[in-house]
Design a protein around this motif. Structure first.
Motif, PDB file in Angstrom:
ATOM      1  N   ASN A   1     -31.350 -12.986  63.406  1.00 56.41           N
ATOM      2  CA  ASN A   1     -30.371 -13.862  62.758  1.00 56.41           C
ATOM      3  C   ASN A   1     -30.705 -15.303  63.193  1.00 56.41           C
ATOM      4  OD1 ASN A   1     -27.458 -13.461  61.460  1.00 56.41           O
ATOM      5  ND2 ASN A   1     -27.345 -15.181  62.879  1.00 56.41           N
TER       6      ASN A   1
ATOM      7  N   ASN B   1     -28.625 -15.541  52.846  1.00 57.92           N
ATOM      8  CA  ASN B   1     -28.430 -16.817  53.534  1.00 57.92           C
ATOM      9  C   ASN B   1     -26.995 -17.275  53.319  1.00 57.92           C
ATOM     10  OD1 ASN B   1     -31.365 -17.830  54.306  1.00 57.92           O
ATOM     11  ND2 ASN B   1     -31.475 -16.847  52.317  1.00 57.92           N
TER      12      ASN B   1
ATOM     13  N   SER C   1     -29.543 -19.240  62.956  1.00 55.75           N
ATOM     14  CA  SER C   1     -28.472 -20.167  62.596  1.00 55.75           C
ATOM     15  C   SER C   1     -28.920 -21.590  62.908  1.00 55.75           C
ATOM     16  CB  SER C   1     -27.212 -19.814  63.392  1.00 55.75           C
ATOM     17  OG  SER C   1     -26.239 -20.817  63.215  1.00 55.75           O
TER      18      SER C   1
ATOM     19  N   SER D   1     -30.592 -15.264  67.172  1.00 51.70           N
ATOM     20  CA  SER D   1     -29.934 -14.113  67.800  1.00 51.70           C
ATOM     21  C   SER D   1     -30.672 -12.847  67.398  1.00 51.70           C
ATOM     22  CB  SER D   1     -28.483 -14.002  67.331  1.00 51.70           C
ATOM     23  OG  SER D   1     -27.825 -15.236  67.480  1.00 51.70           O
TER      24      SER D   1
ATOM     25  N   VAL E   1     -26.987 -20.128  57.858  1.00 49.02           N
ATOM     26  CA  VAL E   1     -27.467 -18.945  58.580  1.00 49.02           C
ATOM     27  C   VAL E   1     -28.397 -18.118  57.699  1.00 49.02           C
ATOM     28  CG1 VAL E   1     -26.788 -16.878  59.851  1.00 49.02           C
ATOM     29  CG2 VAL E   1     -25.267 -18.849  59.811  1.00 49.02           C
ATOM     30  N   GLN E   2     -29.540 -17.759  58.265  1.00 48.20           N
ATOM     31  CA  GLN E   2     -30.370 -16.718  57.657  1.00 48.20           C
ATOM     32  C   GLN E   2     -29.980 -15.425  58.350  1.00 48.20           C
ATOM     33  OE1 GLN E   2     -34.777 -17.195  57.433  1.00 48.20           O
ATOM     34  NE2 GLN E   2     -34.826 -15.109  58.244  1.00 48.20           N
ATOM     35  N   LEU E   3     -29.292 -14.554  57.610  1.00 47.70           N
ATOM     36  CA  LEU E   3     -28.720 -13.358  58.223  1.00 47.70           C
ATOM     37  C   LEU E   3     -29.784 -12.316  58.561  1.00 47.70           C
ATOM     38  CD1 LEU E   3     -25.582 -12.898  55.954  1.00 47.70           C
ATOM     39  CD2 LEU E   3     -25.618 -13.652  58.326  1.00 47.70           C
ATOM     40  N   ALA E   4     -29.499 -11.551  59.583  1.00 49.74           N
ATOM     41  CA  ALA E   4     -30.378 -10.437  59.935  1.00 49.74           C
ATOM     42  C   ALA E   4     -30.418  -9.430  58.783  1.00 49.74           C
ATOM     43  CB  ALA E   4     -29.870  -9.761  61.203  1.00 49.74           C
ATOM     44  N   SER E   5     -31.559  -8.796  58.642  1.00 50.76           N
ATOM     45  CA  SER E   5     -31.747  -7.858  57.538  1.00 50.76           C
ATOM     46  C   SER E   5     -32.372  -6.561  58.061  1.00 50.76           C
ATOM     47  CB  SER E   5     -32.655  -8.514  56.492  1.00 50.76           C
ATOM     48  OG  SER E   5     -32.958  -7.610  55.470  1.00 50.76           O
TER      49      SER E   5
END
Lengths: 216, 263
Positions: free
Chosen positions: B169, B229, B171, B130, B185-189
């Protein structure tokens, strides 16, 4: 002045285009589907040594050389004999003997015997234990006792993975016995990708087998 | 809300430059301009690589340099405003406000998905990306202009400023043996950084006050992303906690410029 209006309108038009393109972007999803498996687990051995009497050893071998499931597994050597009130250090070994023996038949004489030497396996026997050790972060062995041994035998996992925090694996175990009894010990290898939490519930099973147990 | 803020910033910047240029006109300089532009951008370096190197049992290798530097960024787009005021025939000051977006393309997402599938030794993984890498940049600097004729001129610019960048992002849902083992999930940063841009544009005057500009720009920044994460109890498969690689790209764009002064 008119030119400024034109430039302003052009600016707004391009900005609207940018926002339009941005807001139209949908999440991209990719699915990696299953592929045919390329390895077998044909044989599971459980070997124990009495910590107080090293000559007291017992090894059980469960074997299913027929991956199609048309023949029952060979459990003729799947029996563990323990002494009462004793402690044992134990190891689980997993092998692929699909190249060692011929599928669909049993007892060809080439397969591993209970006195096998883990350091001197036939070249055609694959020691899958090493792969499970490398993949220990998402594997867990679970032991369940039924029959008379339910209250007279306990298994404690003694090895840990490299997750944070570390969780037990179960390739190395301690077995403690109490009274004379018989029963069955269920050994299940749980595959717990992304869900390993120390309990046996999550994930799926790589194998789920039974050994007969006698405590004398 | 972010889009409204972005729109406001762009409009404010445009108005600001418009106001500035009124003074320019009074000076009588005929090289100053404001411009809206947009075009194609190609990410460069490790950021655009898609390495997922595995050991003999499919595990992602966290010490592999290619693994930890790969950014999986695909080609993208850059849009923005640009303007410059020339205080002499050849030299001026100006700047760029730009917005760039670089999605993770399907082939890279598939590479990630296949990698996770091997690392977890599972039947199926579903990877959803995403958002995208984005960069909102404000870059002031110096412009050099060389007119070839009344119609044609070339501009070279060297800019240094600031960029605010984001990561997408990612997932991943894991399924094995008919059991859904959940998603991680590797979250947006978000990270900010100094940024640099150098470029060349060729300008053609359409009429007395409008010109089209064909640009080629090189952009460089190096934001230091700290990445969170979610739901990663098992340390297997690609998992990064920091991404500190150059985010650089080449941009080719077309712009519509309003030029000031009498021709």
């Amino acid at each position: 002045m008119r030119m400024f209006k034109i430039a302003g309108l052009a600016s707004i038009a391009i900005t609207a285009t940018v926002l339009g393109i941005t807001s139209c972007s949908k999440p991209e999803t990719v699915v990696s589907p299953p592929v045919p498996g390329n390895e077998f687990l044909t044989t599971v051995a459980f070997r124990c040594i009495n910590t107080a009497a090293p000559f007291d050893t017992t090894t059980a071998i469960w074997r299913n050389l027929n991956p199609n499931g048309t023949q029952a597994p060979d459990t003729s050597e799947a029996i563990l004999n323990f002494k009462k009130n004793s402690n044992y250090v134990c190891w689980v070994y997993i092998f692929d003997e699909s190249q060692t023996t011929k599928f669909g038949t049993t007892n060809l004489g080439a397969e591993l015997q209970p006195n096998f030497n883990i350091n001197n396996l036939p070249s055609t026997t694959v020691n899958v234990t090493t792969e499970i050790r490398q993949r220990q972060n998402y594997h867990l062995f679970c032991f369940n006792m039924t029959g008379g041994i339910a209250t007279n035998l306990s298994v404690t996992r003694t090895d840990y993975d490299t997750n944070t925090p570390s969780l037990q694996v179960g390739l190395n175990d301690n077995v403690t016995t109490i009274n004379v009894s018989t029963g069955r010990m269920e050994v299940a290898l749980h595959h717990q990708p992304n869900v390993k939490n120390g309990s046996c519930s999550p994930g799926s099973d790589d194998f789920d087998i039974f050994y007969g147990v006698t405590i004398q | 809300m972010k889009k409204i803020t972005f729109l406001s910033l762009l409009l404010a910047a445009g108005l600001s430059i418009n106001a500035q240029t009124t003074e320019t006109q009074s000076v009588g300089n005929n090289s100053s301009f404001v411009e809206v532009f947009g075009g194609f951008s190609m990410p460069m370096g490790n950021w655009s690589k898609s390495a997922y190197n595995k050991d003999d049992v499919g595990g992602w290798i966290p010490t592999d340099a290619a693994n930890i530097s790969a950014g999986f960024a695909g080609n993208g787009a850059t849009f923005g405003y640009e303007g410059a005021w020339f205080f002499s025939k050849y030299i001026g000051f100006g700047g760029v406000i730009s917005y760039s977006s670089f999605a993770i393309p399907i082939k890279f997402a598939d590479s990630l998905s296949q990698g996770y599938k091997a690392s977890f030794d599972v039947d199926r993984t579903t990877t959803t990306v995403s958002g995208a890498y984005t960069m909102l940049s404000v870059l002031p600097g110096v412009y050099f202009r060389y007119p070839f004729s009344d119609k044609f001129s070339a501009n070279v610019k060297l800019l240094c400023g600031f960029t605010s960048a984001t990561t997408p992002n990612i997932s991943v849902d894991v399924e094995d043996g008919g059991v859904d083992d959940g998603s991680f999930v590797q979250l947006a940063s978000v990270a900010n950084s100094l940024a640099f841009m150098g470029g060349l544009n060729l300008s053609y005057n359409l009429c007395s006050n409008f010109a089209i500009n064909l640009q080629g720009n090189y952009f460089y920044s190096k934001p230091d992303f700290f990445i969170a994460n979610l739901n990663r109890p098992v340390q297997v498969g690609r998992e990064i906690f920091e991404y500190n690689q150059p985010l650089s790209y080449m941009n080719f764009s077309l712009g519509l410029a309003y030029t000031f002064g009498k021709k």
